[in-house]
Write a protein that holds these residues in place. Structure first.
Motif, mmCIF file in Angstrom:
data_model
loop_
_atom_site.group_PDB
_atom_site.id
_atom_site.type_symbol
_atom_site.label_atom_id
_atom_site.label_comp_id
_atom_site.label_asym_id
_atom_site.label_seq_id
_atom_site.Cartn_x
_atom_site.Cartn_y
_atom_site.Cartn_z
ATOM 1 N N TYR A 163 75.798 -10.147 -44.216
ATOM 2 C CA TYR A 163 76.600 -8.976 -43.861
ATOM 3 C C TYR A 163 78.002 -9.090 -44.460
ATOM 4 O O TYR A 163 78.523 -8.144 -45.047
ATOM 5 N N ARG A 164 78.604 -10.270 -44.330
ATOM 6 C CA ARG A 164 79.964 -10.467 -44.829
ATOM 7 C C ARG A 164 80.032 -10.389 -46.353
ATOM 8 O O ARG A 164 81.018 -9.902 -46.906
ATOM 9 N N GLU A 180 84.804 -8.279 -58.372
ATOM 10 C CA GLU A 180 83.783 -8.451 -57.333
ATOM 11 C C GLU A 180 82.463 -7.859 -57.801
ATOM 12 O O GLU A 180 82.425 -6.765 -58.354
ATOM 13 N N LYS A 181 81.410 -8.628 -57.597
ATOM 14 C CA LYS A 181 80.083 -8.132 -57.952
ATOM 15 C C LYS A 181 79.081 -8.624 -56.923
ATOM 16 O O LYS A 181 79.322 -9.598 -56.213
ATOM 17 N N VAL A 191 78.108 -8.533 -48.283
ATOM 18 C CA VAL A 191 78.019 -7.106 -48.617
ATOM 19 C C VAL A 191 79.338 -6.415 -48.273
ATOM 20 O O VAL A 191 79.867 -5.617 -49.074
ATOM 21 N N LYS A 192 79.899 -6.720 -47.123
ATOM 22 C CA LYS A 192 81.180 -6.131 -46.701
ATOM 23 C C LYS A 192 82.288 -6.486 -47.698
ATOM 24 O O LYS A 192 83.100 -5.630 -48.073
ATOM 25 N N ARG A 193 82.323 -7.744 -48.126
ATOM 26 C CA ARG A 193 83.322 -8.203 -49.093
ATOM 27 C C ARG A 193 83.173 -7.445 -50.412
ATOM 28 O O ARG A 193 84.152 -7.038 -51.026
ATOM 29 N N TRP A 194 81.938 -7.238 -50.839
ATOM 30 C CA TRP A 194 81.681 -6.499 -52.076
ATOM 31 C C TRP A 194 82.201 -5.063 -51.966
ATOM 32 O O TRP A 194 82.863 -4.560 -52.879
ATOM 33 N N LEU A 195 81.898 -4.409 -50.866
ATOM 34 C CA LEU A 195 82.355 -3.035 -50.672
ATOM 35 C C LEU A 195 83.879 -2.959 -50.604
ATOM 36 O O LEU A 195 84.488 -2.066 -51.195
ATOM 37 N N LYS A 196 84.475 -3.894 -49.928
ATOM 38 C CA LYS A 196 85.939 -3.908 -49.758
ATOM 39 C C LYS A 196 86.660 -4.180 -51.076
ATOM 40 O O LYS A 196 87.741 -3.643 -51.317
ATOM 41 N N ASN A 197 86.078 -5.025 -51.909
ATOM 42 C CA ASN A 197 86.757 -5.462 -53.134
ATOM 43 C C ASN A 197 86.148 -4.907 -54.409
ATOM 44 O O ASN A 197 86.439 -5.397 -55.503
ATOM 45 N N PHE A 198 85.305 -3.896 -54.295
ATOM 46 C CA PHE A 198 84.612 -3.330 -55.445
ATOM 47 C C PHE A 198 85.612 -3.000 -56.558
ATOM 48 O O PHE A 198 86.602 -2.317 -56.337
#
Length: 180
Positions: free
Chosen positions: A95-96, A118-119, A98-105
């Protein structure tokens, strides 16, 4: 506690965030292994470059080194006085991530090498899933190896969000008392 390794069961367990908070409380510079390993555009450092960069850091009087990279863990373990291991459930780690990816896209995180936006891809997700349980089982053996290097090494195992938060709160309170 002046030479500290922060490792964890998986990506997404919170090693970078924990190390940053610990470094702030103890006033010790945090070194992120991902910064040393990844060159721009996700190019890997050679094993010699990566090892040499760590050798320079561990010669210093105090440091926090955050990251797993188990192929070079002995460099850090040999010099660390404290090893902090973080463990959260696999679903939380995923979960984290995926969350990190969305936050730092489209951005490069401060704990990542320059030019490494971020990828997230299936290969990384698969890596997390397939290595989580084997790593978790192997940690007991690793802790014994660390103790064999130096029996005075402090090994701190933090399992769960509450244990991690309580540990940081205790460090913060202790440091405040030391300043007064």
């Amino acid at each position: 506690m002046r030479r500290i390794m922060v490792i964890g069961v998986s990506a997404g367990v919170g090693k970078s965030t924990f190390a940053q908070k610990l470094g702030k409380e103890l006033n010790i510079k945090v070194n992120h292994l991902d910064v040393l390993y990844w060159k721009p555009n996700w190019v890997e450092a050679t094993s010699e470059e990566f090892s040499e960069a760590q050798q320079k850091i561990v010669k210093q009087g105090e440091w926090i080194i955050e990251g797993n990279y188990f192929n070079t863990i002995q460099i850090r373990a040999k010099h660390a006085d404290t090893i902090i291991y973080l463990e959260l459930p696999l679903y939380v780690c995923l979960y984290r991530v995926v969350k990190r990816w969305l936050k730092n896209f489209g951005k490069t995180r401060p704990d990542m090498g320059n030019g490494c936006n971020e990828k997230l891809d299936w290969k990384f997700i698969k890596f997390i899933i397939t290595t989580y349980y084997p790593r978790k089982r192997k940690m007991i053996e690793r802790f014994q190896d660390f103790q064999a290097i130096d029996s005075r090494k402090e090994i701190i195992i933090l399992k769960g969000r509450q244990e991690i938060k309580s540990y940081l709160d205790n460090i913060s309170n202790r440091e405040r008392l030391n300043l007064n």
